[in-house]
Write a protein that holds these residues in place. Structure first.
Motif, PDB file in Angstrom:
ATOM      1  N   TYR A 173       0.829  -1.210   0.000  1.00  0.00           N
ATOM      2  CA  TYR A 173       0.000   0.000   0.000  1.00  0.00           C
ATOM      3  C   TYR A 173       0.862   1.257   0.000  1.00  0.00           C
ATOM      4  CZ  TYR A 173      -3.451   3.419   1.665  1.00  0.00           C
ATOM      5  OH  TYR A 173      -4.250   4.529   1.801  1.00  0.00           O
ATOM      6  N   ASN A 177       1.634   4.071  -3.173  1.00  0.00           N
ATOM      7  CA  ASN A 177       1.402   5.509  -2.987  1.00  0.00           C
ATOM      8  C   ASN A 177       2.726   6.286  -2.977  1.00  0.00           C
ATOM      9  OD1 ASN A 177      -1.648   6.240  -2.259  1.00  0.00           O
ATOM     10  ND2 ASN A 177      -1.214   4.187  -1.443  1.00  0.00           N
ATOM     11  N   ASP A 265      -4.712  14.909   5.622  1.00  0.00           N
ATOM     12  CA  ASP A 265      -4.200  13.970   4.611  1.00  0.00           C
ATOM     13  C   ASP A 265      -3.793  12.654   5.268  1.00  0.00           C
ATOM     14  OD1 ASP A 265      -4.360  15.783   2.374  1.00  0.00           O
ATOM     15  OD2 ASP A 265      -2.622  16.820   3.199  1.00  0.00           O
ATOM     16  N   LYS A 268      -6.912  10.554   6.327  1.00  0.00           N
ATOM     17  CA  LYS A 268      -7.549   9.909   5.180  1.00  0.00           C
ATOM     18  C   LYS A 268      -6.705   8.734   4.683  1.00  0.00           C
ATOM     19  CE  LYS A 268      -9.453  10.876   0.586  1.00  0.00           C
ATOM     20  NZ  LYS A 268      -9.675  11.927  -0.452  1.00  0.00           N
ATOM     21  N   PHE A 269      -5.391   8.943   4.654  1.00  0.00           N
ATOM     22  CA  PHE A 269      -4.480   7.912   4.170  1.00  0.00           C
ATOM     23  C   PHE A 269      -4.526   6.677   5.060  1.00  0.00           C
ATOM     24  CE2 PHE A 269      -0.188   6.003   3.970  1.00  0.00           C
ATOM     25  CZ  PHE A 269      -0.107   5.759   2.609  1.00  0.00           C
ATOM     26  N   GLU A 271      -6.921   5.831   7.213  1.00  0.00           N
ATOM     27  CA  GLU A 271      -8.255   5.240   7.168  1.00  0.00           C
ATOM     28  C   GLU A 271      -8.401   4.322   5.958  1.00  0.00           C
ATOM     29  OE1 GLU A 271     -12.980   6.549   6.790  1.00  0.00           O
ATOM     30  OE2 GLU A 271     -11.438   8.067   7.177  1.00  0.00           O
ATOM     31  N   ASN A 272      -7.954   4.789   4.799  1.00  0.00           N
ATOM     32  CA  ASN A 272      -8.036   3.959   3.593  1.00  0.00           C
ATOM     33  C   ASN A 272      -7.145   2.724   3.698  1.00  0.00           C
ATOM     34  OD1 ASN A 272      -9.870   5.670   2.342  1.00  0.00           O
ATOM     35  ND2 ASN A 272      -8.283   6.893   1.344  1.00  0.00           N
ATOM     36  N   MET A 273      -5.989   2.884   4.350  1.00  0.00           N
ATOM     37  CA  MET A 273      -5.096   1.749   4.522  1.00  0.00           C
ATOM     38  C   MET A 273      -5.738   0.682   5.403  1.00  0.00           C
ATOM     39  SD  MET A 273      -1.153   1.603   5.949  1.00  0.00           S
ATOM     40  CE  MET A 273      -1.560   2.200   7.596  1.00  0.00           C
ATOM     41  N   LYS A 275      -8.964   0.211   6.011  1.00  0.00           N
ATOM     42  CA  LYS A 275     -10.098  -0.397   5.304  1.00  0.00           C
ATOM     43  C   LYS A 275      -9.624  -1.430   4.295  1.00  0.00           C
ATOM     44  CE  LYS A 275     -13.465   3.393   5.580  1.00  0.00           C
ATOM     45  NZ  LYS A 275     -14.212   4.409   4.790  1.00  0.00           N
ATOM     46  N   GLY A 276      -8.625  -1.054   3.510  1.00  0.00           N
ATOM     47  CA  GLY A 276      -8.097  -1.987   2.519  1.00  0.00           C
ATOM     48  C   GLY A 276      -7.486  -3.220   3.160  1.00  0.00           C
ATOM     49  N   LYS A 279     -10.288  -5.596   4.381  1.00  0.00           N
ATOM     50  CA  LYS A 279     -10.910  -6.295   3.255  1.00  0.00           C
ATOM     51  C   LYS A 279      -9.998  -7.388   2.711  1.00  0.00           C
ATOM     52  CE  LYS A 279     -13.791  -2.441   1.640  1.00  0.00           C
ATOM     53  NZ  LYS A 279     -14.012  -1.466   0.530  1.00  0.00           N
ATOM     54  N   LEU A 285     -15.369  -5.507   6.048  1.00  0.00           N
ATOM     55  CA  LEU A 285     -15.207  -4.530   7.129  1.00  0.00           C
ATOM     56  C   LEU A 285     -16.054  -4.882   8.344  1.00  0.00           C
ATOM     57  CD1 LEU A 285     -15.227  -1.189   5.066  1.00  0.00           C
ATOM     58  CD2 LEU A 285     -13.270  -2.513   5.872  1.00  0.00           C
TER      59      LEU A 285
END
Length: 286
Positions: A173, A177, A265, A268-269, A271-273, A275-276, A279, A285
């Motif tokens: 991840y 990025n 930033d 958000k970064f 949080e997305n990490m 969640k991914g 999954k 989730l």
């Protein structure tokens, strides 16, 4: 079987020309993947540890385990002949690592099984295995002799594999990025990056005391000063403090830095990490 019995058996094997600790074996397929093959598939060649044996005169069933799971084996006097079958019974016991070659079939009870046509002793086990059904319950043994816990408890093995998947996802991840993975010094001249009691040692070549790092923070920030914009490290840190179930003196830390980002930033970064990650590793989730 006592250790004396096994030591004697090793000597007997060597006298018969059998190598009790092979240097190599060509394992072609994992136990988990054997079960995905079509019934009747021939020439299956795999290897692992014998964790259970059930002898019925001219037929012996055994469970072969590797890190992906178990597969049942069938050794029959009809396939080996009397002499080779007797050699198998004398040579192989619980805990041994063996390599087998054979054909896939299903027993009358519906168990997918390898009908073994040939086998090779790879490593003779000199210790008795933990109880398969009860595993290792003593918490001190679990921590100090982790290999026994891994051997006896499927849950522990899955935890190790899950940890591997978690770290692999996080690394991928970050790299996707545009983060660059780096390694920073573990031996440092002074404390930095956190407030904790360090482990200290003496650096004879430099004739000075140094500490094991408690965090990689300041060295990562120096890389930003040097011109990199996004860096991260997944590495061991050491803190000479109290220990409990959620705190160890040495542990793995992820730390990353990104130029031109603010706290929003970063939120958000991360949080997305997370969640991914959930999954990927858990499937959802929920």
């Amino acid at each position: 079987m006592t250790e004396e019995d096994k030591t004697r058996k090793i000597k007997e094997l060597e006298e018969k020309g059998v190598i009790p600790y092979a240097s190599k074996y060509n394992k072609e397929i994992k136990a988990r993947d054997v079960k995905k093959l079509e019934l009747g598939t021939k020439g299956i060649q795999t290897a692992g540890r014998i964790i259970q044996m059930r002898k019925f005169g001219k037929l012996t069933f055994a469970d072969l385990m590797d890190y992906t799971g178990t597969i049942q084996l069938a050794f029959s006097i009809n396939d080996f002949g009397k002499e080779r079958y007797e050699e198998f019974k004398e040579m192989i016991s619980m805990g041994d690592f063996i390599g087998v070659k054979g054909e896939l079939f299903k027993t009358r009870k519906g168990e997918i099984t390898i009908k073994v046509k040939d086998f090779q002793l790879l490593s003779k086990c000199m210790q008795n295995l933990p109880d398969k059904w009860h595993g290792v319950k003593d918490e001190k043994i679990k921590l100090s002799e982790r290999y026994l816990d891994l051997l006896a408890n499927e849950e522990t093995r899955q935890r190790f594999l899950q940890r591997n998947r978690i770290i692999k996802f996080i690394r991928n991840y970050l790299e996707e990025n545009d983060f660059i993975e780096v390694e920073t010094p573990i031996l440092q001249p002074q404390l930095s990056g956190a407030n904790a009691r360090p482990f200290t040692t003496y650096y004879h070549a430099l004739k000075k005391e140094v500490v094991l790092r408690i965090a990689p923070e300041t060295y990562l920030k120096r890389l930003l000063v040097g011109g990199f914009e996004r860096v991260f490290e997944i590495g061991r840190c050491f803190r000479n403090e109290d220990m409990d179930r959620s705190h160890l003196q040495d542990f793995t830390m992820l730390e990353y830095y990104a130029s031109y980002w603010d706290y929003k930033d970063n939120m958000k970064f991360v949080e997305n990490m997370i969640k991914g990650l959930l999954k990927k590793v858990l499937g959802s989730l929920q």
